[in-house]
Every structure is written in structure tokens, then in C-alpha cells.
Design a protein around this motif. Sequence first.
Motif, short mmCIF file in Angstrom:
data_model
loop_
_atom_site.label_atom_id
_atom_site.label_comp_id
_atom_site.label_asym_id
_atom_site.label_seq_id
_atom_site.Cartn_x
_atom_site.Cartn_y
_atom_site.Cartn_z
N GLU A 1 -11.07 12.45 -20.35
CA GLU A 1 -12.21 11.63 -20.82
C GLU A 1 -12.53 11.94 -22.28
O GLU A 1 -12.88 11.04 -23.05
CB GLU A 1 -13.44 11.87 -19.94
CG GLU A 1 -13.28 11.39 -18.51
CD GLU A 1 -13.25 9.88 -18.36
OE1 GLU A 1 -13.63 9.15 -19.30
OE2 GLU A 1 -12.84 9.43 -17.28
N ASN A 2 -12.42 13.21 -22.67
CA ASN A 2 -12.68 13.58 -24.06
C ASN A 2 -11.63 12.98 -24.99
O ASN A 2 -11.95 12.50 -26.08
CB ASN A 2 -12.73 15.09 -24.23
CG ASN A 2 -13.96 15.71 -23.61
OD1 ASN A 2 -14.91 15.02 -23.24
ND2 ASN A 2 -13.96 17.02 -23.47
N LEU A 3 -10.38 12.99 -24.53
CA LEU A 3 -9.31 12.39 -25.33
C LEU A 3 -9.59 10.90 -25.52
O LEU A 3 -9.51 10.39 -26.64
CB LEU A 3 -7.95 12.59 -24.64
CG LEU A 3 -6.75 11.95 -25.33
CD1 LEU A 3 -6.50 12.58 -26.70
CD2 LEU A 3 -5.51 12.07 -24.45
N ALA A 4 -9.91 10.22 -24.44
CA ALA A 4 -10.17 8.78 -24.51
C ALA A 4 -11.36 8.50 -25.44
O ALA A 4 -11.30 7.56 -26.24
CB ALA A 4 -10.44 8.23 -23.12
N VAL B 1 -1.67 -5.70 -21.68
CA VAL B 1 -3.02 -5.15 -21.91
C VAL B 1 -3.37 -5.06 -23.39
O VAL B 1 -4.54 -5.04 -23.75
CB VAL B 1 -3.24 -3.78 -21.23
CG1 VAL B 1 -3.03 -3.88 -19.74
CG2 VAL B 1 -2.38 -2.70 -21.84
N SER B 2 -2.34 -5.04 -24.25
CA SER B 2 -2.60 -4.93 -25.69
C SER B 2 -2.56 -6.29 -26.40
O SER B 2 -2.55 -6.35 -27.62
CB SER B 2 -1.58 -3.96 -26.33
OG SER B 2 -0.27 -4.46 -26.22
N GLY C 1 -9.79 5.29 -26.54
CA GLY C 1 -8.65 4.97 -25.68
C GLY C 1 -9.05 4.25 -24.41
O GLY C 1 -10.17 4.38 -23.92
N VAL C 2 -8.12 3.48 -23.88
CA VAL C 2 -8.31 2.71 -22.67
C VAL C 2 -7.43 3.32 -21.58
O VAL C 2 -6.23 3.53 -21.78
CB VAL C 2 -7.89 1.24 -22.90
CG1 VAL C 2 -8.00 0.43 -21.63
CG2 VAL C 2 -8.73 0.63 -24.01
N ILE D 1 -4.01 5.09 -22.40
CA ILE D 1 -3.73 6.32 -21.66
C ILE D 1 -3.49 5.95 -20.21
O ILE D 1 -4.32 5.27 -19.59
CB ILE D 1 -4.92 7.30 -21.77
CG1 ILE D 1 -5.26 7.57 -23.24
CG2 ILE D 1 -4.62 8.59 -21.02
CD1 ILE D 1 -6.60 8.24 -23.46
N ASP D 2 -2.38 6.40 -19.66
CA ASP D 2 -2.10 6.08 -18.26
C ASP D 2 -3.24 6.59 -17.39
O ASP D 2 -3.69 7.73 -17.54
CB ASP D 2 -0.77 6.70 -17.81
CG ASP D 2 -0.35 6.15 -16.46
OD1 ASP D 2 0.19 5.04 -16.43
OD2 ASP D 2 -0.60 6.83 -15.44
#
Length: 157
Positions: free
Chosen positions: A141-144, A77-78, A149-150, A115-116
Motif C-alpha cells: 500500500e505504501n508503494l502504491a 488497463v493503461s 500506483g494501481v 502493481i499486480d
Amino acid sequence: MKKTNAMRLLDAKKYKYKIEEYPVDENDLSAVSAAAKTGQDIRRIFKTLVLIGDKTGYLVACTPGERELDLKSLAKVSQNKKVEMIPMKDLEKITGYIRGGCSPLGMKKNYPTYIDESAKEFPSILISGGKRGLQIELEAENLAEMLNGVFISISFI
């Protein structure tokens, strides 16, 4: 309590969060230990892992405390052929944080963050607050959003 970089960033965005402090055992800095000491569900405690990809450089993975990181999935994915954990001795130089207190928020640089996807199963998750013995509870969601983040499946039991 003195605010950490992670808390200051959340305050600046006016995101709601809670702080969870717990006694530190220098011999056991694991997410499992943090869960036991805080009484939190280990599936909601996300550890911060810093890796290096053979093509893209440094990246961050946030995975549930009881699960293992799937290196092959993360590499794919990266856009890397291979990713591996950075040497522990390099953690502070790269992130500004020490082992057991590494938050995905407030690192020296903004690295691609994965993020898992299991984080979305809960109303909130816990991440390191930026120092040992400190967890921050916030909406995934706030962290992402803060990290660009994905959410992706990157862990296994």
C-alpha cells in the motif's frame, strides 16, 4: 550503506522499510535468483518492468518474480492498444537505473505504475532497492501511494 534514491524517497515519507542485501551474479539477475539468495518467498519479490504503450508512452509494471506479465491486460488497463517492453539499452536513459537494479521508486520521471494485485495478499513485498544486490521490503500500500500506483491483475503463471 549509501542510500539509494528509492531509500531517500521512503525516508522523506517516513515509511518503514527493511533492506535485504545479497550477492550479485551478473549472469543471473532474475527475481528467482534474488529469492534463492535471500531466502524470501518468490511470490513476495516484485520485479520492475518498464514498457511503452502505443498511446500513452512509458509505463511501469510490478509483478511477482515467478509470474509473467500479461501484456494484453496491461494494455487494456493503461488505455493502450499495445504495450511492449522497452529495449534494454534504453533502460538507464529512461529510468536512471540499470538492469537488475531498477526500482519503481526514484526513476527519472514518475510513470504510470501498475502493481499486480497479488501484492495485497502479503503484509509486505520486496522490490529492487535501486542497485543490484539490494531489495527493499515495504508494505504494498505504501508503494502504491508513493507511485500513485494501481493494483490490478496483470500477471499469469
